[in-house]
Scaffold this active site. Structure first.
Site, PDB file in Angstrom:
ATOM      1  N   HIS A  26       0.849  -1.191   0.000  1.00 13.32           N
ATOM      2  CA  HIS A  26       0.000   0.000   0.000  1.00 13.32           C
ATOM      3  C   HIS A  26       0.888   1.244   0.000  1.00 13.32           C
ATOM      4  CE1 HIS A  26      -2.376  -3.276   1.681  1.00 13.32           C
ATOM      5  NE2 HIS A  26      -3.477  -2.604   1.393  1.00 13.32           N
ATOM      6  N   PRO A 115      -6.094  -4.777  11.354  1.00 13.10           N
ATOM      7  CA  PRO A 115      -7.547  -4.594  11.469  1.00 13.10           C
ATOM      8  C   PRO A 115      -7.828  -3.165  11.941  1.00 13.10           C
ATOM      9  CG  PRO A 115      -6.862  -6.663  12.468  1.00 13.10           C
ATOM     10  CD  PRO A 115      -5.609  -5.902  12.185  1.00 13.10           C
ATOM     11  N   LEU A 116      -8.426  -2.376  11.107  1.00 14.35           N
ATOM     12  CA  LEU A 116      -8.457  -0.936  11.326  1.00 14.35           C
ATOM     13  C   LEU A 116      -9.175  -0.543  12.615  1.00 14.35           C
ATOM     14  CD1 LEU A 116      -9.041   0.256   7.658  1.00 14.35           C
ATOM     15  CD2 LEU A 116      -6.921   0.243   8.977  1.00 14.35           C
ATOM     16  N   ASN A 185      -7.156  11.948   3.868  1.00 18.37           N
ATOM     17  CA  ASN A 185      -6.884  12.069   2.432  1.00 18.37           C
ATOM     18  C   ASN A 185      -8.127  11.844   1.572  1.00 18.37           C
ATOM     19  OD1 ASN A 185      -7.203   9.187   1.981  1.00 18.37           O
ATOM     20  ND2 ASN A 185      -5.131   8.903   2.783  1.00 18.37           N
ATOM     21  N   ILE A 187      -9.691   9.234   0.625  1.00 15.08           N
ATOM     22  CA  ILE A 187      -9.698   8.106  -0.306  1.00 15.08           C
ATOM     23  C   ILE A 187      -9.598   6.794   0.466  1.00 15.08           C
ATOM     24  CG2 ILE A 187      -8.448   6.956  -2.180  1.00 15.08           C
ATOM     25  CD1 ILE A 187      -9.794   9.483  -3.116  1.00 15.08           C
ATOM     26  N   HIS A 260      -3.883   3.367  -3.399  1.00 17.11           N
ATOM     27  CA  HIS A 260      -4.077   2.898  -2.024  1.00 17.11           C
ATOM     28  C   HIS A 260      -3.424   1.541  -1.778  1.00 17.11           C
ATOM     29  CE1 HIS A 260      -6.176   2.078   1.812  1.00 17.11           C
ATOM     30  NE2 HIS A 260      -6.209   0.842   1.364  1.00 17.11           N
ATOM     31  N   ARG A 357     -18.477 -17.636  38.989  1.00 19.43           N
ATOM     32  CA  ARG A 357     -18.194 -16.196  38.931  1.00 19.43           C
ATOM     33  C   ARG A 357     -17.921 -15.662  40.340  1.00 19.43           C
ATOM     34  NH1 ARG A 357     -23.836 -12.721  38.327  1.00 19.43           N
ATOM     35  NH2 ARG A 357     -25.101 -14.020  39.696  1.00 19.43           N
ATOM     36  N   SER A 384     -22.576  -8.120  37.689  1.00 21.02           N
ATOM     37  CA  SER A 384     -22.916  -9.448  37.179  1.00 21.02           C
ATOM     38  C   SER A 384     -21.679 -10.303  36.950  1.00 21.02           C
ATOM     39  CB  SER A 384     -23.702  -9.325  35.863  1.00 21.02           C
ATOM     40  OG  SER A 384     -24.941  -8.694  36.076  1.00 21.02           O
ATOM     41  N   GLU A 410     -17.476  -3.490  24.582  1.00 15.18           N
ATOM     42  CA  GLU A 410     -16.728  -4.748  24.654  1.00 15.18           C
ATOM     43  C   GLU A 410     -15.504  -4.766  23.729  1.00 15.18           C
ATOM     44  OE1 GLU A 410     -21.048  -5.595  25.647  1.00 15.18           O
ATOM     45  OE2 GLU A 410     -19.995  -4.588  23.995  1.00 15.18           O
ATOM     46  N   HIS A 460     -21.847 -16.018  32.823  1.00 11.25           N
ATOM     47  CA  HIS A 460     -23.146 -16.393  32.246  1.00 11.25           C
ATOM     48  C   HIS A 460     -22.907 -17.318  31.055  1.00 11.25           C
ATOM     49  CE1 HIS A 460     -24.007 -13.052  34.816  1.00 11.25           C
ATOM     50  NE2 HIS A 460     -25.326 -13.143  34.622  1.00 11.25           N
ATOM     51  N   ASP A 468     -33.251 -14.719  30.552  1.00 10.83           N
ATOM     52  CA  ASP A 468     -32.883 -13.742  29.524  1.00 10.83           C
ATOM     53  C   ASP A 468     -33.001 -14.316  28.114  1.00 10.83           C
ATOM     54  OD1 ASP A 468     -32.472 -11.468  30.998  1.00 10.83           O
ATOM     55  OD2 ASP A 468     -30.358 -11.881  31.378  1.00 10.83           O
ATOM     56  N   HIS A 472     -29.073 -14.074  25.041  1.00 11.73           N
ATOM     57  CA  HIS A 472     -28.019 -13.979  26.047  1.00 11.73           C
ATOM     58  C   HIS A 472     -27.404 -15.333  26.398  1.00 11.73           C
ATOM     59  CE1 HIS A 472     -29.425  -9.931  26.395  1.00 11.73           C
ATOM     60  NE2 HIS A 472     -28.707  -9.663  27.461  1.00 11.73           N
TER      61      HIS A 472
END
Length: 663
Positions: A26, A115-116, A185, A187, A260, A357, A384, A410, A460, A468, A472
């Site tokens: 690139h 990964p952008l 830019n 583009i 690019h 938990r 939780s 998350e 969970h 739920d 969930h």
């Protein structure tokens, strides 16, 4: 006489040449951001090429990681251990210059990017870590933690949703030493972004409580002034919107999407050399340019000055000095091991029917005060996930705590924690419901790829959460996490296995660990003390009913007590049965074959798996003819106990399936 354009053109040409040789890469962003990079790296960045791990260096992150040749060119010219031959090997197998920056591959790369948006989020984490460490260790006249985090980001980074999550939190936290350069830019791969990206970026970041300034990214004076102004604002992170031309210098491809993600081509490369007044052949840099770029002497002087400051600091504050060295060297406190051993024996001899938990929270109560580097957080689910312990203190406002309220973020949370770890000085743990790992998955994968020591707490863990309903209730999630390389996944069945899981995660140095925990209370399992050590092997023989074993039941988590009940009943019916608790299949798979065969002998072909999730994963242990008790559909809304019965997780239903299949 050399001009600054000559110095930035060296970045452009090296990037073009390497991409051209690789026939892949690139060139657009490196050519467009070269002027900004030249100013930052030569005038402002504090670093030592001969010691890329110097603790008080500035952190630089290329979030738009496809522009990797810009970074490799910077590292080479500055004096890092990146040679011309390394640049010539761009994008080749096992080279120091892979297609996107990788943290353990290239000296000077702080985190893996590609990964952008994730590099931007990790930069937020690094700025968090710097501010926390400075609050803990700095004293009057001794600013031993005092550096900036610089991030390059592109349109794609800001289009990704993670940029909202991370930058929103960064503004709330007031991370004044975080400065982001936005390569505006206009583009992307598909063309002009104005057709699909019309955000008012300045107003967006102002609303986040950022300081924002807009400049021409090709005018040196504007770049310098913007950086100076941004450095003075220590109460807000800064976004410098840099209006640039993608592929700057290319007569026919600049400002166009064709620059690019593809080499310029031999003809256009020749035209670009003429346009930039660069007469030298490929990969040839004049010595005069190397002399202007080389940062070795300056970097060594910076580190030497800091070393002298730290020496004086050590005389004044010897305990703090030792603690700083311990944390940055990732050495755990000596008393931690004995604390875990004592805790495990106590838990084994005093079983209580609680959720895992809650068992996890109890572990935090025992070890939290011993590990000041342990920094927790949850995506707005602390009550939780039970990630708060009595010594938890929010970092918000004072930055003197050990807990981050990430909000419902998350993905951002996970990537920020990656940055916190790779900055140094911390072991982060983050938490959410297991089903919501889908929101964070790519950052989880990046943590595994970077071998990040992050501890994921996912509670969970099954239909046992109940009312739920299927939105969930995780089904496929545990298995899909197990398929991620370098990620160690633990699903404990009781307090003892939960404590072992935590011990393993804290001591692990080769990647992240996921603790899969129940919402509902679980019957604690009685075991002999000499069985505890085998838990650390991932899978172990928990019970045996009879001497000549003909059937093996493998179970995890809340299904282990059920497996024991099934085994007891089968034994009463004349079937000698072994129960194996497979708390971590990846850990078990890494044991020596002799141990694995002792737990799962090949001669015993009658095998059953029990786990309240997708069943396909368990073929690897029970074989094609084994019985897999699992859930291969979405769940239902209703009380957890009733759901287990509906989905076949009862003693009688499991025994019926086993007898019909084997006997």
């Amino acid at each position: 006489m050399l001009s600054r354009k000559d110095l930035s053109n060296a970045l452009r040409i090296l990037s073009i040449d390497a991409i051209e040789k690789a026939k892949s890469g690139h060139p657009g962003a490196p050519m467009g951001m070269a002027d900004i990079a030249e100013v930052l790296w030569r005038d402002f960045l504090r670093h030592n090429p001969k010691n890329p791990s110097w603790s008080n260096r500035d952190r630089f992150i290329l979030s738009n990681g496809h522009a990797s040749m810009l970074l490799y060119s910077l590292l080479h010219l500055s004096g890092y251990d990146i040679s011309i031959e390394d640049l010539k090997n761009f994008r080749q197998c096992f080279s120091k210059t892979p297609g996107h920056p990788e943290v353990h591959c290239t000296p000077g790369v702080e985190v893996t990017t590609g990964p952008l948006g994730q590099g931007l989020a990790s930069g937020v984490g690094m700025a968090v870590a710097e501010k926390l460490l400075s609050q803990s260790f700095n004293k009057k006249h001794f600013n031993i933690v005092d550096h900036y985090t610089w991030v390059f980001a592109g349109d794609g980074c800001l289009m990704e949703g993670i940029s909202h999550e991370a930058c929103s939190l960064a503004g709330t936290l007031g991370l004044g030493k975080l400065i982001v350069f936005y390569d505006k830019n206009g583009i992307s791969i598909d063309g002009e972004v104005s057709n699909w990206f019309t955000d008012h970026t300045k107003q967006r970041f102002l609303s986040y409580n950022w300081h924002v300034i807009e400049i021409n990214g090709h005018v040196v004076e504007e770049i310098i002034e913007a950086i100076k102004i941004s450095k003075k604002n220590i109460s807000q992170p800064s976004l410098i919107l840099c209006n640039t031309v993608i592929g700057f210098g290319s007569p026919n491809k600049s400002g166009r999407s064709i620059s690019h993600g593809a080499p310029l081509g031999e003809v256009e490369t020749s035209f670009t050399r003429k346009q930039l007044n660069w007469p030298h052949p490929p990969f040839e840099i004049p010595e005069s340019i190397y002399l202007k770029w080389n940062s070795v002497n300056k970097g060594q002087q910076l580190e030497s000055s800091w070393n002298q400051l730290f020496k004086e600091y050590t005389k004044e504050y010897p305990e703090l000095s030792r603690e700083y060295i311990r944390r940055l060297s990732q050495k755990l406190p000596e008393q931690l091991s004995s604390t875990f051993k004592k805790m495990l024996l106590q838990l084994n001899n005093d079983p209580r029917n609680i959720s895992t938990r809650e068992a996890s929270q109890n572990v935090l109560e025992k070890i939290g005060s011993l590990l000041p580097e342990l920094i927790g957080g949850s995506a707005d689910l602390a009550p939780s996930n039970l990630t708060l312990w009595s010594g938890s203190k929010s970092i918000h406002n004072t930055f003197q705590g050990n807990y981050i309220h990430y909000g419902v973020r998350e993905f951002g949370m996970t990537a920020i924690a990656n940055g916190i770890y790779h900055h140094g000085g911390f072991i982060p743990y983050t938490a959410t419901f297991l089903v919501f790992v889908d929101y964070a998955r790519n950052a989880v994968r990046m943590a595994a790829l970077m071998k990040t020591k992050q501890i994921f707490i996912y509670t969970h863990d099954s239909i046992g959460l109940g009312e739920d309903g299927p939105t969930h209730q995780p089904i496929e999630h545990i298995s899909t996490l197990r398929y991620i390389p370098n990620l160690s996944v633990w699903r404990p069945c009781d307090s003892v296995e939960t404590a072992v899981s935590w011990c393993y995660a804290i001591n692990r140095s080769k990647g992240p660990t996921a603790l899969i925990l129940s919402r509902q209370n679980i019957c604690q399992v009685a075991r002999k003390n000499n069985q505890i050590q085998n838990i650390f092997k991932g899978g172990y023989i928990l019970r045996e009913y009879g001497k000549n074993i003909s059937l093996i039941i493998i179970a995890t988590g809340s299904e282990v007590p059920l497996a024991i009940q099934v085994a007891k009943k089968l034994y009463q019916d004349g079937y000698n049965t072994r129960v194996v608790s497979m708390v971590s299949s990846d850990c078990f798979d890494n044991q020596k074959s002799a141990y694995r065969d002792s737990v799962l002998p090949k001669k015993i072909v009658f095998r059953v798996s029990i786990e309240a999730g997708i069943s396909e994963y368990w073929y690897k242990y029970v074989g094609m003819n084994g019985v897999r008790i699992g859930i291969d559909s979405f769940g239902e809304s209703g009380p957890g106990g009733m759901l287990f019965e509906i989905f076949g997780f009862t003693v009688n239903k499991i025994i019926d399936r086993i007898k019909k299949s084997f006997f």
